[in-house]
Scaffold this motif. Structure first.
Motif, mmCIF file in Angstrom:
data_model
loop_
_atom_site.group_PDB
_atom_site.id
_atom_site.type_symbol
_atom_site.label_atom_id
_atom_site.label_comp_id
_atom_site.label_asym_id
_atom_site.label_seq_id
_atom_site.Cartn_x
_atom_site.Cartn_y
_atom_site.Cartn_z
ATOM 1 N N UNK A 130 125.720 -28.076 53.252
ATOM 2 C CA UNK A 130 124.799 -27.331 54.116
ATOM 3 C C UNK A 130 123.537 -26.910 53.370
ATOM 4 N N UNK A 131 123.686 -26.501 52.121
ATOM 5 C CA UNK A 131 122.517 -26.102 51.326
ATOM 6 C C UNK A 131 121.639 -27.319 51.041
ATOM 7 N N UNK A 132 122.252 -28.411 50.646
ATOM 8 C CA UNK A 132 121.498 -29.616 50.312
ATOM 9 C C UNK A 132 120.769 -30.187 51.520
ATOM 10 N N UNK A 133 121.412 -30.149 52.693
ATOM 11 C CA UNK A 133 120.867 -30.810 53.881
ATOM 12 C C UNK A 133 120.159 -29.846 54.832
ATOM 13 N N UNK A 134 119.967 -28.599 54.405
ATOM 14 C CA UNK A 134 119.325 -27.605 55.271
ATOM 15 C C UNK A 134 117.926 -28.076 55.704
ATOM 16 N N UNK A 135 117.696 -28.053 57.004
ATOM 17 C CA UNK A 135 116.384 -28.429 57.537
ATOM 18 C C UNK A 135 116.151 -29.922 57.616
ATOM 19 N N UNK A 136 117.136 -30.734 57.224
ATOM 20 C CA UNK A 136 116.963 -32.184 57.269
ATOM 21 C C UNK A 136 117.659 -32.764 58.496
ATOM 22 N N UNK A 137 117.239 -33.949 58.873
ATOM 23 C CA UNK A 137 117.895 -34.699 59.944
ATOM 24 C C UNK A 137 117.707 -36.181 59.658
ATOM 25 N N UNK A 170 130.295 -35.644 58.218
ATOM 26 C CA UNK A 170 130.134 -36.755 59.154
ATOM 27 C C UNK A 170 129.796 -36.242 60.552
ATOM 28 N N UNK A 171 130.568 -35.293 61.058
ATOM 29 C CA UNK A 171 130.376 -34.813 62.421
ATOM 30 C C UNK A 171 129.125 -33.956 62.577
ATOM 31 N N UNK A 172 128.816 -33.142 61.576
ATOM 32 C CA UNK A 172 127.676 -32.230 61.698
ATOM 33 C C UNK A 172 126.340 -32.932 61.506
ATOM 34 N N UNK A 173 126.286 -33.905 60.604
ATOM 35 C CA UNK A 173 124.989 -34.455 60.217
ATOM 36 C C UNK A 173 124.754 -35.905 60.627
ATOM 37 N N UNK A 174 125.806 -36.665 60.875
ATOM 38 C CA UNK A 174 125.616 -38.096 61.126
ATOM 39 C C UNK A 174 126.056 -38.530 62.513
ATOM 40 N N UNK A 175 127.007 -37.823 63.080
ATOM 41 C CA UNK A 175 127.664 -38.293 64.295
ATOM 42 C C UNK A 175 126.926 -37.842 65.559
ATOM 43 N N UNK A 187 126.524 -45.931 59.594
ATOM 44 C CA UNK A 187 127.437 -45.148 60.432
ATOM 45 C C UNK A 187 128.786 -45.858 60.560
ATOM 46 N N UNK A 188 128.761 -47.141 60.859
ATOM 47 C CA UNK A 188 130.003 -47.903 61.021
ATOM 48 C C UNK A 188 130.820 -47.917 59.731
ATOM 49 N N UNK A 189 130.139 -48.072 58.605
ATOM 50 C CA UNK A 189 130.831 -48.056 57.318
ATOM 51 C C UNK A 189 131.467 -46.688 57.054
#
Length: 343
Positions: A130-137, A170-175, A187-189
């Protein structure tokens, strides 16, 4: 030796002979950067030398490299609350979506330092992400770079039972639909890897496998692992490029372990119904001291059971068939063997 490369720069280097440490140039800042890399001794003194060079030549690449080195060598406090604060502020002053960051040779060490500030467990790892990916998408410059690193790092620490962290990231940031469309292959991998992690968790007993060799002699997995302290399985496809790359490393490592007296049985498992090049592949890498097997009568039911659709796939088992590790990591295997030998 690392070199500083800036857009539009032209630098000439000289290498007398074949010893890379003798590389030289008269062009700054690379002349100073090569000298910095040859410094020995105190890391703090070496960092000060780098910072002095950066002040003299504040190029974008040297600025970023120096900032990352400061993070890599950051002293971590002993107190738990102070560690948490250090983790939360670790990337302050760093633009995590700067284009060049994934090209920096010290970035992987910085990420490793970051994830090991606090004990490796699901609670801390979720917060790390969460800290590393904060504000990213998924539109962010380095988003997939970080997600990919997180997933590989979680695989590296698979013996810590971090499946919940993998699923969380996976669910919070990619799915989501946008990220899936933008990064369909990745995503498939990731789905395959997540399914594989959840199919046979660390600490559970490996499902029974019925196997046969080139001469159709039959084996059961439980009969094999009961005879050795450890059993290592490599699932592969001869056509798989990653399998071809990993095979010599895997063979050399485990052959050395056996020579050093480690009681371990090693198995290659043909993970496809196409037997073309099966024997050629194993003869090239795994001819001596390895059981080279495939599923009995080409029964592929194990694919769903193990979720072993990708290649290569690895399992390290103990004498009771319990899964100790689901990756090929020399460091982690050595650690497990050392811990069990102490017990």
């Amino acid at each position: 030796m690392d070199l500083l490369v800036e857009n539009g720069s032209q630098t000439t280097f000289r290498l007398p002979g074949n010893n890379l440490s003798a590389l030289s140039t008269e062009s700054q800042p690379n002349k100073g950067f090569l000298s910095y890399q040859r410094l020995q001794g105190n890391p703090e003194a070496k960092l000060e030398a780098l910072k002095s060079l950066q002040k003299e030549f504040p190029t974008p690449t040297l600025n970023l490299f120096t900032a990352l080195e400061e993070k890599r060598l950051l002293k971590i406090p002993e107190d738990l609350s102070a560690k948490t604060a250090a983790r939360n502020q670790f990337f302050s002053g760093i633009n995590l979506n700067e284009k060049g960051i994934k090209l920096m040779p010290n970035m992987y060490q910085v990420l490793y330092k970051y994830t090991t500030i606090l004990p490796i467990n699901n609670e801390n790892y979720k917060a790390n992400a969460d800290v590393l990916l904060k504000g990213q998408n998924c539109d962010s410059e380095n988003f997939i770079f970080y997600i990919n690193w997180i997933f590989k790092n979680l695989e590296y620490y698979s013996q810590n039972n971090l499946n919940a962290s993998f699923k969380y990231v996976f669910n919070k940031y990619l799915n989501d639909e946008k990220c899936i469309k933008a990064n369909k292959t990745f995503y498939d991998q990731s789905v395959i890897k997540l399914n594989s992690l959840e199919a046979v968790p660390i600490g559970t007993v490996m499902p029974e496998l019925e196997m046969q060799d080139f001469n159709n002699k039959t084996f059961t997995l439980s009969e094999i692992y009961a005879k050795s302290k450890y059993t290592f399985l490599m699932f592969f496809n001869p056509d798989c490029i990653h399998c071809q790359q990993q095979a010599p490393k895997v063979a050399e490592y485990f052959n050395t372990l056996k020579k050093n007296g480690v009681n371990i049985q090693t198995i290659t498992f043909l993970n496809t119904d196409n037997q073309t090049d099966w024997r050629k592949f194993t003869d090239q890498y795994f001819k001596n001291g390895w059981l080279n097997l495939k599923s009995k009568d080409n029964n592929l039911d194990y694919l769903d059971q193990l979720q072993s659709y990708s290649n290569p796939n690895f399992f390290l088992l103990d004498q009771k068939g319990k899964v100790l590790l689901k990756s090929f990591s020399e460091q982690q295997i050595n650690k497990l063997i050392l811990e069990n030998s102490v017990k």
